[in-house]
Design a protein around this motif. Structure first.
Motif, PDB file in Angstrom:
ATOM      1  N   ARG A 141       2.572   1.795  -3.325  1.00 48.59           N
ATOM      2  CA  ARG A 141       1.706   2.425  -4.318  1.00 48.59           C
ATOM      3  C   ARG A 141       1.661   3.936  -4.106  1.00 48.59           C
ATOM      4  O   ARG A 141       1.727   4.723  -5.048  1.00 48.59           O
ATOM      5  N   SER A 196       1.339  -1.211 -11.403  1.00 47.71           N
ATOM      6  CA  SER A 196       0.076  -0.747 -11.981  1.00 47.71           C
ATOM      7  C   SER A 196       0.067   0.779 -12.093  1.00 47.71           C
ATOM      8  O   SER A 196      -0.505   1.329 -13.029  1.00 47.71           O
ATOM      9  N   MET A 255       4.281  -5.318  -7.622  1.00 45.86           N
ATOM     10  CA  MET A 255       2.975  -5.366  -8.272  1.00 45.86           C
ATOM     11  C   MET A 255       2.215  -4.063  -8.022  1.00 45.86           C
ATOM     12  O   MET A 255       1.469  -3.599  -8.883  1.00 45.86           O
ATOM     13  N   ALA A 256       2.400  -3.477  -6.827  1.00 47.57           N
ATOM     14  CA  ALA A 256       1.714  -2.227  -6.507  1.00 47.57           C
ATOM     15  C   ALA A 256       2.268  -1.072  -7.351  1.00 47.57           C
ATOM     16  O   ALA A 256       1.514  -0.259  -7.885  1.00 47.57           O
ATOM     17  N   ASN A 276       0.826  -1.199   0.000  1.00 43.18           N
ATOM     18  CA  ASN A 276       0.000   0.000   0.000  1.00 43.18           C
ATOM     19  C   ASN A 276       0.870   1.261   0.000  1.00 43.18           C
ATOM     20  O   ASN A 276       0.636   2.213  -0.742  1.00 43.18           O
ATOM     21  N   GLN A 301      -9.128   0.799  -4.855  1.00 48.11           N
ATOM     22  CA  GLN A 301      -8.343   1.903  -5.412  1.00 48.11           C
ATOM     23  C   GLN A 301      -6.914   1.491  -5.717  1.00 48.11           C
ATOM     24  O   GLN A 301      -6.306   2.000  -6.644  1.00 48.11           O
ATOM     25  N   ASN A 302      -6.387   0.522  -4.945  1.00 46.53           N
ATOM     26  CA  ASN A 302      -5.029   0.049  -5.233  1.00 46.53           C
ATOM     27  C   ASN A 302      -5.007  -0.941  -6.389  1.00 46.53           C
ATOM     28  O   ASN A 302      -3.966  -1.203  -6.956  1.00 46.53           O
ATOM     29  N   LYS A 303      -6.150  -1.536  -6.688  1.00 42.52           N
ATOM     30  CA  LYS A 303      -6.289  -2.601  -7.680  1.00 42.52           C
ATOM     31  C   LYS A 303      -5.331  -3.758  -7.381  1.00 42.52           C
ATOM     32  O   LYS A 303      -4.921  -4.514  -8.272  1.00 42.52           O
ATOM     33  N   PHE A 304      -4.926  -3.840  -6.132  1.00 40.79           N
ATOM     34  CA  PHE A 304      -3.990  -4.894  -5.720  1.00 40.79           C
ATOM     35  C   PHE A 304      -4.070  -4.968  -4.203  1.00 40.79           C
ATOM     36  O   PHE A 304      -4.225  -3.952  -3.539  1.00 40.79           O
TER      37      PHE A 304
END
Lengths: 381, 318
Positions: free
Chosen positions: A82, A111, A107-108, A79, B233-236
């Motif tokens: 991201r 995207s 992965m964060a 988190n 919202q993070n799509k993950f």
């Protein structure tokens, strides 16, 4: 600590809007896990990036432009990663990102980078990062699948057909376990025992006893990361198991031998990078100058041994620098195109040749099969 | 004729959410804003449980995990639209909270704290180890909500950050509105009565166990919706969202701002969401500074920031 203070104070002023730094033309962002459970990955990565950018600027930057590194610590939290990726792109306006110490954080970031069309070089292992190929995402470490293939090639050469598997249940161990089971059939090898342990376990004798008693087992492979494999290795000797033991590239560092103990680690084989055996490489080896230079610089600056993980960051930044140099431009799209056209770039992990279908650009030859002898590493060929 | 404190609070909150974006220098601030709102929503649930009813939960991240993974799994495995998955996650969290809470809340003392701690850890373990379903510690992708595309078709083109700022901001307002309404409702009064004294509350005819259970279920639903919004919202999403540290973080946010007050808890969420962003240059000392802030607040403002400051201000007025 002294270094931290001198770089921290001006940076703090910038953050508070009290001072305006001369904006460098080329800004490279990084979000790595310098603290938290993945600190053993992120810490050498952060140090490597700082060292290389400093060195790069001292040498005049890229194409005459100074480079600014914007570095954040995501603590291994996807988190946070991201959020930092968003910050790097939207607020710091970087032209490329290097980072993502773990598969989760990668992965964060991935995207966000794909959405914003910013090239991103990941430092994490999983094959999902580049398969299927994503337009803006590249990575430097070998996949765990390649590590399995390298190990099974060696086992096949030694005539083993029945092996036992003991894997950690953490992300690394579990992912490699799945990949190994997926490719093992290609080598005519059968897995006769398949045990797991929790990465926090302090004793694996129960699982190892079970493997020891498995029918016809000839060798044991331990996909895992952190302290687990060191405990497996110690328990392995305590139980007097005479079969060859293979570890993964996840523990390819001197600290593994220290943790497991010199005597217990004796004879353990694992696939590692040239960086770990810099001194043993023949002069003709194309990677020799790169790994020797990096190792010397890092160890002189930080007074710590280099690790494979720092090497991933070295290669990640080297790829971006090479791409910007060739593109002659620091436009994200131009960097991306140049990254994809990388050809024969010598890094610490291997020699990278990218293509639109391959955003890793390494093959099995980048791995060296290493064996522990007298408390140090030797190359098995 | 005066407008009640409740509407002033909501009005102020709405104005704050609506006006601050005009001062945002870049899109990144929308991201921080929406994170703040998601945390604020989860912490509002803690206010109902801990602030109103006086019960402590150390496993609320477990419900956030259920909400988050509902959005990751339900659309892929059962074809549920993501928006409905939020409701599904909330329903599952509510039912689980009911089942866990029902036996526990009949007991007095800190049993709920311990039981919820165990519950949270169990959820995290399942998410980590049920690799076939959850893809384990590396996390799993979450499908797009699809609403942003819909808005685009209607001619409202928002960036991802702006869109989530609006969605989470509205959700927080609704959450705060419900919590503030609850405060002065019969249930809210009952909750606050049992917070004061369980024996006294029982004597005046309040079904203590039932009311406590209601508070627990409601706050679990708050946490679950917050988890869903985060995942979408993070799509993950990774199992960290259900981790023990996240549970502690929620309680810390609530206690810092003032656990008995909705705006206080939201302020607490704000401070603890913004601090790590402001302190990136002091990353090495972040934990130290957080600990120090927490200690100072506990020593000098034991009710939390907002209630203590309000009291001082009122005291000066008189």
């Amino acid at each position: 600590m002294k270094k931290t203070l001198t770089t921290t104070v001006p940076a703090a002023l910038v953050a508070l809007g009290l001072a305006t730094a001369a904006q460098a033309e080329i800004r490279i962002g990084a979000s790595v896990s310098s603290t938290g459970p993945a600190a053993f990955l992120g810490d050498p990565e952060a140090k490597t990036l700082e060292m290389m950018v400093e060195d790069l600027n001292a040498k005049g930057g890229i194409n005459g432009e100074q480079v600014e590194l914007v570095l954040y610590d995501d603590g291994g939290d996807a988190n946070k990663a991201r959020t930092f990726a968003t910050r790097l792109i939207e607020d710091d306006e970087v032209q490329a990102i290097v980072g993502g110490s773990t598969t989760g954080t990668t992965m964060a970031i991935l995207s966000v980078a794909e959405d914003a069309e910013i090239p991103f070089v990941s430092l994490a292992g999983a094959i999902d990062i580049i398969q299927p190929v994503k337009t803006f995402t590249f990575k430097t470490p070998h996949t765990d699948r390649m590590a399995c293939q390298k190990i099974f090639t060696d086992m096949q050469a030694r005539g083993f057909t029945k092996v036992g598997l003991i894997s950690g249940t953490d992300g690394f161990g579990a992912s490699m376990q799945a990949q190994c089971k997926d490719v093992v059939g290609d080598y005519g090898i059968e897995i006769v025992a398949d045990e797991t342990y929790d990465p926090k376990d302090a004793d694996m004798t129960a699982q190892l006893t079970k493997i020891k008693n498995a029918d016809g087992v000839q060798a044991v492979l331990n996909p895992g990361f952190g302290q687990g494999p060191a405990i497996v290795t110690r328990n392995y000797r305590q139980l007097g198991i005479e079969l060859p033991l293979y570890q993964s590239h996840g523990v390819a560092s001197d600290s593994f031998i220290e943790l497991a103990g010199k005597d217990a680690a004796e004879g353990v084989r694992l696939p590692g990078t040239a960086l770990l055996v810099a001194g043993l490489l023949p002069e003709s080896d194309p990677q020799k100058p790169v790994v020797t230079e990096y190792k010397a610089a890092y160890e002189a600056k930080y007074n710590q041994p280099v690790s494979t993980f720092g090497g991933y960051a070295h290669d990640g930044l080297a790829l971006v620098v090479d791409a910007i140099t060739r593109a002659g431009s620091a436009e994200p799209a131009a960097i991306r195109d140049a990254l994809e056209a990388t050809s024969g770039l010598v890094g610490t992990t291997g020699i990278y040749t990218m293509s639109p279908e391959d955003h890793l650009g390494l093959d099995l030859s980048a791995f060296r099969m290493l064996e522990v002898k007298d408390g140090g590493w030797t190359i098995v060929e | 004729m005066r407008i009640s404190t409740k509407y002033w609070t909501l009005l102020f909150l709405a104005a704050l959410i609506a006006v601050t974006p005009f001062f945002f220098p870049s899109g990144y601030y929308f991201r921080v804003g929406s994170l703040l709102f998601v945390n604020g929503l989860a912490v509002t649930g803690i206010v109902i449980l801990t602030g109103y009813a006086g019960q402590i939960s150390l496993g609320h991240a477990g419900f956030a995990g259920i909400g988050g993974y509902a959005c990751a799994l339900a659309p892929v495995h059962w074809g549920v639209p993501p928006a409905l998955a939020v409701v599904l996650g909330a329903a599952v969290s509510g039912v689980l909270a009911y089942l866990v809470g029902r036996p526990i809340l009949r007991l007095k003392g800190y049993y709920l704290g311990v039981a919820s701690l165990g519950f949270g850890i169990l959820v995290a373990m399942v998410l980590n180890n049920e690799r076939a379903l959850t893809r384990g510690p590396d996390g799993i992708e979450v499908p797009d909500l699809g609403l942003r595309g819909l808005l685009k078709d209607w001619g409202l083109n928002l960036t991802n950050g702006e869109f989530w700022y609006v969605v989470t901001g509205i959700c927080l307002l609704i959450g705060a509105w419900i919590a503030l309404n609850l405060h002065s409702s019969p249930t809210g009064r009952a909750l606050r009565a049992l917070h004061g004294s369980e024996v006294a509350a029982g004597t005046v005819g309040i079904d203590v166990a039932r009311v406590k259970l209601q508070a627990f279920v409601i706050s679990a639903i708050y946490a679950s919706v917050a988890g869903s919004l985060l995942a979408l919202q993070n799509k993950f999403i990774t199992p960290d969202v259900a981790g023990f540290l996240h549970s502690v973080e929620m309680v810390t946010m609530a206690v810092l701002g003032g656990v008995s007050s909705v705006p206080g808890a939201i302020l607490g969420a704000g401070v603890l969401t913004l601090l790590p962003q402001v302190l990136t240059v002091f990353a090495e000392y972040e934990q130290l500074i957080l600990g120090l802030v927490m200690m100072l607040v506990m020593i000098f403002l034991p009710e939390g920031l907002v209630p203590s400051i309000l009291r001082r201000l009122r005291g000066r007025d008189e």
